[in-house]
Design a protein around this motif. Structure first.
Motif, PDB file in Angstrom:
ATOM      1  N   UNK A  39      -2.293 -18.416   4.943  1.00 55.26           N
ATOM      2  CA  UNK A  39      -1.852 -19.618   5.670  1.00 55.26           C
ATOM      3  C   UNK A  39      -2.556 -19.684   7.021  1.00 55.26           C
ATOM      4  N   UNK A  40      -3.015 -20.865   7.379  1.00 53.14           N
ATOM      5  CA  UNK A  40      -3.713 -21.059   8.650  1.00 53.14           C
ATOM      6  C   UNK A  40      -3.156 -22.302   9.338  1.00 53.14           C
ATOM      7  N   UNK A  41      -2.553 -22.118  10.507  1.00 50.68           N
ATOM      8  CA  UNK A  41      -1.970 -23.231  11.254  1.00 50.68           C
ATOM      9  C   UNK A  41      -2.992 -23.741  12.276  1.00 50.68           C
ATOM     10  N   UNK A  42      -3.292 -25.036  12.189  1.00 50.29           N
ATOM     11  CA  UNK A  42      -4.240 -25.674  13.111  1.00 50.29           C
ATOM     12  C   UNK A  42      -3.446 -26.715  13.890  1.00 50.29           C
ATOM     13  N   UNK A  43      -2.793 -26.273  14.966  1.00 49.97           N
ATOM     14  CA  UNK A  43      -1.970 -27.174  15.759  1.00 49.97           C
ATOM     15  C   UNK A  43      -2.752 -27.845  16.870  1.00 49.97           C
ATOM     16  N   UNK A  44      -2.161 -28.916  17.412  1.00 49.60           N
ATOM     17  CA  UNK A  44      -2.726 -29.640  18.549  1.00 49.60           C
ATOM     18  C   UNK A  44      -3.970 -30.435  18.168  1.00 49.60           C
ATOM     19  N   UNK A  45      -4.127 -30.757  16.889  1.00 43.26           N
ATOM     20  CA  UNK A  45      -5.273 -31.544  16.423  1.00 43.26           C
ATOM     21  C   UNK A  45      -4.763 -32.613  15.465  1.00 43.26           C
ATOM     22  N   UNK A  46      -4.977 -33.872  15.824  1.00 42.38           N
ATOM     23  CA  UNK A  46      -4.533 -34.997  14.999  1.00 42.38           C
ATOM     24  C   UNK A  46      -5.676 -35.446  14.102  1.00 42.38           C
ATOM     25  N   UNK A  47      -5.549 -35.158  12.806  1.00 42.78           N
ATOM     26  CA  UNK A  47      -6.567 -35.583  11.845  1.00 42.78           C
ATOM     27  C   UNK A  47      -6.549 -37.113  11.746  1.00 42.78           C
ATOM     28  N   UNK A  48      -7.727 -37.696  11.777  1.00 37.77           N
ATOM     29  CA  UNK A  48      -7.841 -39.153  11.735  1.00 37.77           C
ATOM     30  C   UNK A  48      -7.915 -39.784  13.103  1.00 37.77           C
ATOM     31  N   UNK A  49      -7.496 -39.035  14.119  1.00 36.35           N
ATOM     32  CA  UNK A  49      -7.568 -39.524  15.495  1.00 36.35           C
ATOM     33  C   UNK A  49      -8.468 -38.612  16.322  1.00 36.35           C
ATOM     34  N   UNK A  50      -8.043 -37.369  16.530  1.00 35.83           N
ATOM     35  CA  UNK A  50      -8.884 -36.413  17.254  1.00 35.83           C
ATOM     36  C   UNK A  50     -10.067 -35.958  16.408  1.00 35.83           C
ATOM     37  N   UNK A  51      -9.783 -35.723  15.150  1.00 32.18           N
ATOM     38  CA  UNK A  51     -10.783 -35.168  14.237  1.00 32.18           C
ATOM     39  C   UNK A  51     -10.837 -36.029  12.981  1.00 32.18           C
ATOM     40  N   UNK A  52     -12.008 -36.604  12.656  1.00 27.09           N
ATOM     41  CA  UNK A  52     -12.084 -37.488  11.488  1.00 27.09           C
ATOM     42  C   UNK A  52     -11.803 -36.745  10.188  1.00 27.09           C
ATOM     43  N   UNK A  53     -11.221 -37.463   9.239  1.00 27.30           N
ATOM     44  CA  UNK A  53     -10.986 -36.892   7.923  1.00 27.30           C
ATOM     45  C   UNK A  53     -12.298 -36.409   7.298  1.00 27.30           C
TER      46      UNK A  53
END
Length: 440
Positions: A39-53
Motif C-alpha cells: 500500500x502506498x499513500x500519496x496525500x496532498x495531491x489532487x489528481x485531475x487538478x494538481x496532477x493530470x490523470x
C-alpha cells in the motif's frame, strides 16, 4: 492511493457526526490495510487538478476512481444567496474541521428559529448539533472554534422540513430517537393522521419509527429549553430577508399532497398544491443531497459522465463502461483498466457499511479480470512503476507528497493537542498547519 488532502479517511473523518465515534471504527480497518507493504499513500495531491490523470496512466495497470461527491445539490429558488442560508455539507464540514470550510463562521446568533430543508440523516445531524448542550460535545472531536460558535448560539427552535410525509422520509429510527432523547429538548408533534391508524400492521422498521414519533421526547415541549419538530408535506419556494437587509427572516413553502389512495405508501409520489405557508427563520440549511462531478481528464480516455445521475457509467461490478461503443449489437463496452467505486459509482446514497461492500465488489472485479487475463491499461506495455514513475513530474509541478508515515505524525500531533484539551483529538483545520507538523 491518491488523496487531495494530507490526511486520509475522507467522509469518515469529515462527515460522520462527532458524537458518533463508534461509526468511525472503520478507520481501524483502513489503518490495518495501510500497514501492508503493498500500500502506498500519496496525500496532498489532487489528481485531475494538481496532477493530470494522464500522468498516472502510463505507470499503472488499473485505476480505480473513488472520489465521491464534492458538490451540493441546490434548490435554485429565490433568496438562496441570502446571509443565513448554508449548505448542510458546508456546516458539517465546518464543525468537523474540513479545511475547505474552516472559515465558514455561521452566524448562529442571528435569531432563534432555524429551518433545515431535507429529511435525511445529515439533516438530523445538523439539528442535533444545533440543539445539543455544548458541554455534551466538548469531549468529541468537534473543533474548538466550532464549540465556541455553538456555545454562543441563540437557536431555540429547529424545524426539519421535507416534501413528503413520515412514512416516506429518508431518516433512520436511530437518528430520530437520539433527538428525542436530548436533554431539555422537546419535540413538537406532527399531525397524527400522517401515520396509519393501526401502526401494528406496519413493517418492522416503519413500525419502530411510528412508535418513536408517537412517543415523543423525554422532555415535554412546554417545559423544554429548546424545541424541534418536522415540517412534513412542505416544498420550499422562497427565502425572504427582513426589510432593508440581506439577512434571512422567513421562508415560504408550498404544501404538497400524496398522489394516489395510500398516503402511507413508502414509495408514494407527491404533487404541489397552491396553498402557501410562511415560517420564520434566521437560519436556513439546505440538506438535499450531494453531486459528483467528472474528474478532469476522463474524456481523453473515452470515459463518459452521467450528469443527470451524477455517476460514471459502470456495470454492476464497478467496471467503467463506454455507452454505445460495444461490439456488434452490444450497447456498451468496458474501458480496460478503469474502475469505479462509492458515490461516483452509484450516486451519493447509503451509509459507510454499504459503501465498503460496494468497494469490495469492485476490488473483486479487478482481481477477477486479472485472473481472466482481461485487457488492462496500456495493453500490458506500461512501466509498472506506479508513484516512482510519477514523483519527478509531481516535484516539477511544485507538489509535495504526504506519505502514510507523515500522516501518522499529523495524527499524533492532533491527539496530543486533543489530550491537552481533554478530548480525543483537536483536528488541524488548515493544510498549512498540517504541513508545519512535518516541517517541525
Amino acid at each position: 492511493m491518491y488523496e487531495k488532502l494530507p490526511v486520509p479517511f475522507g467522509l469518515v473523518r469529515y462527515g460522520v457526526a462527532p458524537d458518533h465515534p463508534e461509526v468511525k471504527n472503520c478507520q481501524d480497518k483502513f489503518t490495518q490495510v495501510a500497514s501492508s507493504l503493498q500500500f502506498n499513500f500519496i496525500g496532498n495531491i489532487a489528481v485531475g487538478q494538481d496532477l493530470p490523470l494522464q500522468s498516472l496512466v502510463p505507470h499503472y495497470d488499473a485505476i480505480l476512481l473513488a472520489y465521491g461527491a464534492s458538490k451540493d445539490r441546490t434548490l435554485n429558488i429565490p433568496g438562496e444567496e441570502l446571509k443565513g442560508v448554508y449548505s448542510a455539507r458546508a456546516f458539517v464540514g465546518w464543525y468537523n474541521g474540513l479545511p475547505q470550510f474552516a472559515h465558514l463562521q455561521p452566524d448562529l446568533e442571528a435569531g432563534e428559529e432555524a429551518i433545515i430543508i431535507g429529511q435525511g440523516n445529515v439533516a438530523l445531524d445538523v439539528a442535533r448539533m444545533l440543539l445539543s448542550d455544548v458541554d455534551r460535545l466538548r469531549k468529541t472531536d468537534v473543533t474548538t472554534n466550532a464549540l465556541d460558535v455553538l456555545s454562543r448560539s441563540r437557536v431555540k427552535r429547529v424545524t426539519v422540513v421535507g416534501r413528503r410525509g413520515p412514512m416516506q422520509a429518508a431518516f433512520t429510527v436511530r437518528e430520530v430517537r437520539e433527538l428525542m432523547n436530548l436533554s431539555s429538548v422537546g419535540y413538537i408533534a406532527s399531525n397524527p393522521s400522517w401515520l396509519p391508524p393501526d401502526i401494528s400492521k406496519l413493517p418492522r422498521t416503519q413500525k419502530r419509527l411510528a412508535q418513536v414519533l408517537l412517543k415523543g421526547s423525554q422532555t415535554p415541549p412546554t417545559t423544554a429549553d429548546k424545541k424541534w419538530g418536522f415540517g412534513f408535506f412542505l416544498s420550499p419556494s422562497t427565502f425572504h430577508s427582513s426589510d432593508g437587509s440581506n439577512q434571512l427572516a422567513r421562508m415560504t413553502f408550498k404544501r404538497t399532497s400524496i398522489v394516489g389512495d395510500d398516503p402511507h405508501d413508502p414509495q408514494a409520489r407527491i404533487t404541489s398544491t397552491e396553498e402557501s405557508v410562511d415560517l420564520p427563520a434566521s437560519l436556513g440549511f439546505r440538506s438535499i443531497g450531494y453531486q459528483s462531478e467528472p474528474l478532469p481528464g476522463l474524456s481523453e480516455y473515452g470515459i463518459p459522465f452521467d450528469h443527470q445521475l451524477g455517476i460514471i457509467p459502470n456495470d454492476p461490478h464497478g467496471r467503467i463502461l463506454a455507452p454505445n461503443q460495444g461490439p456488434g449489437e452490444l450497447a456498451a463496452r468496458h474501458i480496460p483498466g478503469f474502475y469505479v467505486a462509492g458515490w461516483s459509482k452509484r450516486g451519493p446514497t447509503g451509509v459507510i457499511a454499504s459503501t465498503m461492500d460496494d468497494a469490495f465488489a469492485t476490488a473483486d472485479a479487478i482481481a477477477q479480470d486479472w485472473e481472466n487475463q482481461s485487457l488492462f491499461l496500456n495493453d500490458g506495455a506500461g512501466t509498472g512503476l506506479g508513484w516512482d514513475g510519477i514523483k519527478m513530474d509531481a516535484e516539477r509541478r511544485g507538489l509535495r507528497r504526504v506519505s502514510w508515515t507523515d500522516w501518522e505524525k499529523i495524527d499524533a500531533a492532533e491527539k496530543h493537542n486533543g489530550m491537552m484539551l481533554g478530548k480525543e483529538r483537536e483536528k488541524f483545520t488548515s493544510i498549512e498547519d498540517m504541513m508545519r507538523v512535518l516541517d517541525g
